[in-house]
Write a protein that holds these residues in place. Structure first.
Motif, PDB file in Angstrom:
ATOM      1  N   ILE A 100       0.855  -1.190   0.000  1.00  0.00           N
ATOM      2  CA  ILE A 100       0.000   0.000   0.000  1.00  0.00           C
ATOM      3  C   ILE A 100       0.889   1.237   0.000  1.00  0.00           C
ATOM      4  O   ILE A 100       1.820   1.344   0.808  1.00  0.00           O
ATOM      5  N   GLU A 101       0.627   2.135  -0.936  1.00  0.00           N
ATOM      6  CA  GLU A 101       1.509   3.282  -1.151  1.00  0.00           C
ATOM      7  C   GLU A 101       0.706   4.568  -1.356  1.00  0.00           C
ATOM      8  O   GLU A 101      -0.400   4.540  -1.911  1.00  0.00           O
ATOM      9  N   ASP A 102       1.333   5.665  -0.954  1.00  0.00           N
ATOM     10  CA  ASP A 102       0.881   7.025  -1.322  1.00  0.00           C
ATOM     11  C   ASP A 102      -0.578   7.299  -0.961  1.00  0.00           C
ATOM     12  O   ASP A 102      -1.405   7.650  -1.806  1.00  0.00           O
ATOM     13  N   ILE A 103      -0.845   7.125   0.327  1.00  0.00           N
ATOM     14  CA  ILE A 103      -2.181   7.382   0.867  1.00  0.00           C
ATOM     15  C   ILE A 103      -2.278   8.849   1.264  1.00  0.00           C
ATOM     16  O   ILE A 103      -1.448   9.353   2.029  1.00  0.00           O
ATOM     17  N   ALA A 104      -3.281   9.529   0.750  1.00  0.00           N
ATOM     18  CA  ALA A 104      -3.466  10.943   1.089  1.00  0.00           C
ATOM     19  C   ALA A 104      -4.948  11.295   1.074  1.00  0.00           C
ATOM     20  O   ALA A 104      -5.657  10.961   0.121  1.00  0.00           O
TER      21      ALA A 104
ATOM     22  N   ILE B 175       1.610  -4.973   3.052  1.00  0.00           N
ATOM     23  CA  ILE B 175       2.491  -4.195   3.928  1.00  0.00           C
ATOM     24  C   ILE B 175       2.509  -2.731   3.513  1.00  0.00           C
ATOM     25  O   ILE B 175       2.135  -2.386   2.383  1.00  0.00           O
ATOM     26  N   LEU B 176       2.943  -1.881   4.446  1.00  0.00           N
ATOM     27  CA  LEU B 176       3.083  -0.455   4.154  1.00  0.00           C
ATOM     28  C   LEU B 176       4.076   0.155   5.132  1.00  0.00           C
ATOM     29  O   LEU B 176       4.307  -0.386   6.216  1.00  0.00           O
ATOM     30  N   ASP B 177       4.664   1.275   4.743  1.00  0.00           N
ATOM     31  CA  ASP B 177       5.531   2.061   5.622  1.00  0.00           C
ATOM     32  C   ASP B 177       4.770   3.315   6.012  1.00  0.00           C
ATOM     33  O   ASP B 177       4.112   3.922   5.161  1.00  0.00           O
TER      34      ASP B 177
ATOM     35  N   LYS C 122       3.386   8.702  13.712  1.00  0.00           N
ATOM     36  CA  LYS C 122       2.143   9.377  14.133  1.00  0.00           C
ATOM     37  C   LYS C 122       0.898   8.763  13.470  1.00  0.00           C
ATOM     38  O   LYS C 122      -0.219   8.951  13.935  1.00  0.00           O
ATOM     39  N   ASN C 123       1.104   8.001  12.397  1.00  0.00           N
ATOM     40  CA  ASN C 123      -0.048   7.380  11.729  1.00  0.00           C
ATOM     41  C   ASN C 123      -0.316   5.940  12.182  1.00  0.00           C
ATOM     42  O   ASN C 123      -1.259   5.308  11.698  1.00  0.00           O
ATOM     43  N   VAL C 124       0.507   5.449  13.124  1.00  0.00           N
ATOM     44  CA  VAL C 124       0.326   4.066  13.585  1.00  0.00           C
ATOM     45  C   VAL C 124      -1.106   3.836  14.114  1.00  0.00           C
ATOM     46  O   VAL C 124      -1.757   2.849  13.739  1.00  0.00           O
TER      47      VAL C 124
ATOM     48  N   GLN D 118     -10.334  15.387   5.666  1.00  0.00           N
ATOM     49  CA  GLN D 118      -9.817  14.480   6.704  1.00  0.00           C
ATOM     50  C   GLN D 118     -10.811  14.354   7.860  1.00  0.00           C
ATOM     51  O   GLN D 118     -11.624  15.257   8.089  1.00  0.00           O
ATOM     52  N   GLY D 119     -10.733  13.236   8.568  1.00  0.00           N
ATOM     53  CA  GLY D 119     -11.591  13.036   9.748  1.00  0.00           C
ATOM     54  C   GLY D 119     -13.005  12.599   9.412  1.00  0.00           C
ATOM     55  O   GLY D 119     -13.895  12.610  10.260  1.00  0.00           O
ATOM     56  N   LYS D 120     -13.260  12.183   8.157  1.00  0.00           N
ATOM     57  CA  LYS D 120     -14.608  11.745   7.754  1.00  0.00           C
ATOM     58  C   LYS D 120     -14.626  10.259   7.446  1.00  0.00           C
ATOM     59  O   LYS D 120     -15.487   9.783   6.705  1.00  0.00           O
ATOM     60  N   ARG D 121     -13.613   9.541   7.922  1.00  0.00           N
ATOM     61  CA  ARG D 121     -13.472   8.096   7.699  1.00  0.00           C
ATOM     62  C   ARG D 121     -13.176   7.724   6.241  1.00  0.00           C
ATOM     63  O   ARG D 121     -13.314   6.563   5.853  1.00  0.00           O
ATOM     64  N   LEU D 122     -12.749   8.701   5.446  1.00  0.00           N
ATOM     65  CA  LEU D 122     -12.423   8.381   4.047  1.00  0.00           C
ATOM     66  C   LEU D 122     -11.114   7.601   3.974  1.00  0.00           C
ATOM     67  O   LEU D 122     -10.971   6.687   3.158  1.00  0.00           O
TER      68      LEU D 122
HETATM   69  N1  ACO Z   1      -3.749   9.391  15.105  1.00  0.00           N
HETATM   70  C1  ACO Z   1      -4.717   8.700  15.776  1.00  0.00           C
HETATM   71  N2  ACO Z   1      -5.888   8.315  15.200  1.00  0.00           N
HETATM   72  C2  ACO Z   1      -6.095   8.662  13.920  1.00  0.00           C
HETATM   73  C3  ACO Z   1      -5.152   9.400  13.174  1.00  0.00           C
HETATM   74  C4  ACO Z   1      -3.925   9.746  13.808  1.00  0.00           C
HETATM   75  N3  ACO Z   1      -2.937  10.418  13.157  1.00  0.00           N
HETATM   76  N4  ACO Z   1      -5.649   9.607  11.919  1.00  0.00           N
HETATM   77  C5  ACO Z   1      -6.868   9.020  11.914  1.00  0.00           C
HETATM   78  N5  ACO Z   1      -7.119   8.447  13.108  1.00  0.00           N
HETATM   79  C6  ACO Z   1      -8.306   7.687  13.507  1.00  0.00           C
HETATM   80  C7  ACO Z   1      -9.569   8.518  13.428  1.00  0.00           C
HETATM   81  O1  ACO Z   1      -9.792   9.242  14.613  1.00  0.00           O
HETATM   82  C8  ACO Z   1     -10.612   7.440  13.184  1.00  0.00           C
HETATM   83  O2  ACO Z   1     -10.900   6.815  14.412  1.00  0.00           O
HETATM   84  P1  ACO Z   1     -12.408   6.349  14.809  1.00  0.00           P
HETATM   85  O3  ACO Z   1     -12.778   5.325  13.771  1.00  0.00           O
HETATM   86  O4  ACO Z   1     -12.265   5.796  16.184  1.00  0.00           O
HETATM   87  O5  ACO Z   1     -13.232   7.573  14.712  1.00  0.00           O
HETATM   88  C9  ACO Z   1      -9.884   6.425  12.303  1.00  0.00           C
HETATM   89  O6  ACO Z   1      -8.485   6.626  12.570  1.00  0.00           O
HETATM   90  C10 ACO Z   1     -10.154   6.601  10.831  1.00  0.00           C
HETATM   91  O7  ACO Z   1      -9.778   7.923  10.482  1.00  0.00           O
HETATM   92  P2  ACO Z   1     -10.183   8.578   9.089  1.00  0.00           P
HETATM   93  O8  ACO Z   1     -11.219   9.635   9.285  1.00  0.00           O
HETATM   94  O9  ACO Z   1     -10.481   7.524   8.098  1.00  0.00           O
HETATM   95  O10 ACO Z   1      -8.793   9.301   8.728  1.00  0.00           O
HETATM   96  P3  ACO Z   1      -8.544  10.322   7.536  1.00  0.00           P
HETATM   97  O11 ACO Z   1      -9.564  10.190   6.475  1.00  0.00           O
HETATM   98  O12 ACO Z   1      -8.323  11.674   8.103  1.00  0.00           O
HETATM   99  O13 ACO Z   1      -7.155   9.759   6.945  1.00  0.00           O
HETATM  100  C11 ACO Z   1      -4.759   9.921   6.996  1.00  0.00           C
HETATM  101  C12 ACO Z   1      -6.026   9.546   7.775  1.00  0.00           C
HETATM  102  C13 ACO Z   1      -4.675   9.073   5.708  1.00  0.00           C
HETATM  103  C14 ACO Z   1      -3.552   9.629   7.854  1.00  0.00           C
HETATM  104  C15 ACO Z   1      -4.873  11.431   6.632  1.00  0.00           C
HETATM  105  O14 ACO Z   1      -4.888  12.179   7.808  1.00  0.00           O
HETATM  106  C16 ACO Z   1      -3.757  11.951   5.717  1.00  0.00           C
HETATM  107  O15 ACO Z   1      -3.879  11.917   4.489  1.00  0.00           O
HETATM  108  N6  ACO Z   1      -2.677  12.477   6.335  1.00  0.00           N
HETATM  109  C17 ACO Z   1      -1.571  13.124   5.574  1.00  0.00           C
HETATM  110  C18 ACO Z   1      -0.844  12.174   4.630  1.00  0.00           C
HETATM  111  C19 ACO Z   1      -0.404  10.891   5.301  1.00  0.00           C
HETATM  112  O16 ACO Z   1       0.223  10.908   6.371  1.00  0.00           O
HETATM  113  N7  ACO Z   1      -0.712   9.755   4.647  1.00  0.00           N
HETATM  114  C20 ACO Z   1      -0.332   8.413   5.118  1.00  0.00           C
HETATM  115  C21 ACO Z   1       1.013   8.064   4.578  1.00  0.00           C
HETATM  116  S1  ACO Z   1       1.504   6.378   4.860  1.00  0.00           S
HETATM  117  C22 ACO Z   1       1.344   5.584   3.338  1.00  0.00           C
HETATM  118  O17 ACO Z   1       1.127   6.224   2.330  1.00  0.00           O
HETATM  119  C23 ACO Z   1       1.483   4.085   3.262  1.00  0.00           C
END
Ligand code: ACO
Length: 153
Positions: free
Chosen positions: A91-95, A126-128, A132-134, A101-105
């Motif tokens: 899994i790559e390049d998630i944004a 797998i993904l890296d 803070k995103n753990v 953000q915060g709408k469960r997308l």
């Molecule tokens: N810390 C703790 N909890 C979190 C975080 C966080 N950083 N982000 C989301 N959550 C929780 C939410 O509260 C929610 O919890 P709930 O189900 O109990 O309400 C759950 O995770 C799902 O959250 P979403 O609303 O689906 O998260 P969102 O749509 O905002 O996407 C993401 C999260 C992808 C990290 C977004 O904030 C983002 O794009 N960030 C910037 C780019 C980034 O870091 N991308 C990930 C790179 S890693 C990769 O590409 C493999």
């Protein structure tokens, strides 16, 4: 899926929206529309040998009311020799763009990519990610495994 949004494969018309969305993740740099279209063509053209399964599976989440791209991500399927010539998904390049953000997308996108990988036959996905995103990935069912290492130039 969050009401008011649709998920689909990236198309060549998604240039501005995808480039813009990826900026929340990292520096996108200078990618012209033409280069974007060539890459989408490449992603569309590559199949796992002897199958009708695409190696690259780039998705976008689109806001229905505006047509705006709210999120993007990809799962790349790697054919291995180990595990009985198994498939590993990357899994790559998630944004998710700031205003969506915060709408469960993000979770919906990861769930869909994970489902796609398992339906294709992956024995693992797998993904890296940044520490803070753990918690986000744990909510998507992923767990910590190993340590990421890299070399850059
Ligand atoms: N810390 C703790 N909890 C979190 C975080 C966080 N950083 N982000 C989301 N959550 C929780 C939410 O509260 C929610 O919890 P709930 O189900 O109990 O309400 C759950 O995770 C799902 O959250 P979403 O609303 O689906 O998260 P969102 O749509 O905002 O996407 C993401 C999260 C992808 C990290 C977004 O904030 C983002 O794009 N960030 C910037 C780019 C980034 O870091 N991308 C990930 C790179 S890693 C990769 O590409 C493999």
């Amino acid at each position: 899926m969050t009401a008011g949004y649709t998920i689909r494969r990236i198309s060549k018309d998604d240039y501005e929206g995808v480039i813009d969305t990826l900026k929340v993740l990292t520096v996108v740099g200078d990618v012209s529309r033409r280069r974007f279209e060539e890459i989408v063509d490449h992603w569309d053209a590559v199949y796992l040998h002897g199958t009708s399964t695409r190696q690259y599976n780039p998705l976008v989440v689109v806001e229905d009311a505006t047509g705006q791209i709210a999120a993007t991500g990809n799962i790349i399927l790697e054919r291995k020799l180990i595990h009985d010539a198994g498939l590993c998904g990357h899994i790559e390049d998630i944004a998710v763009s700031k205003s969506h953000q915060g709408k469960r997308l993000g979770k919906f996108l990861i769930d869909r990519l994970t489902q796609l990988g398992f339906e294709a036959g992956c024995y693992k996905i797998i993904l890296d990610c940044d520490p803070k995103n753990v918690p986000f990935y744990e909510k998507c069912g992923y767990s910590k495994a190993g340590i990421e290492m890299q070399i850059r130039r």
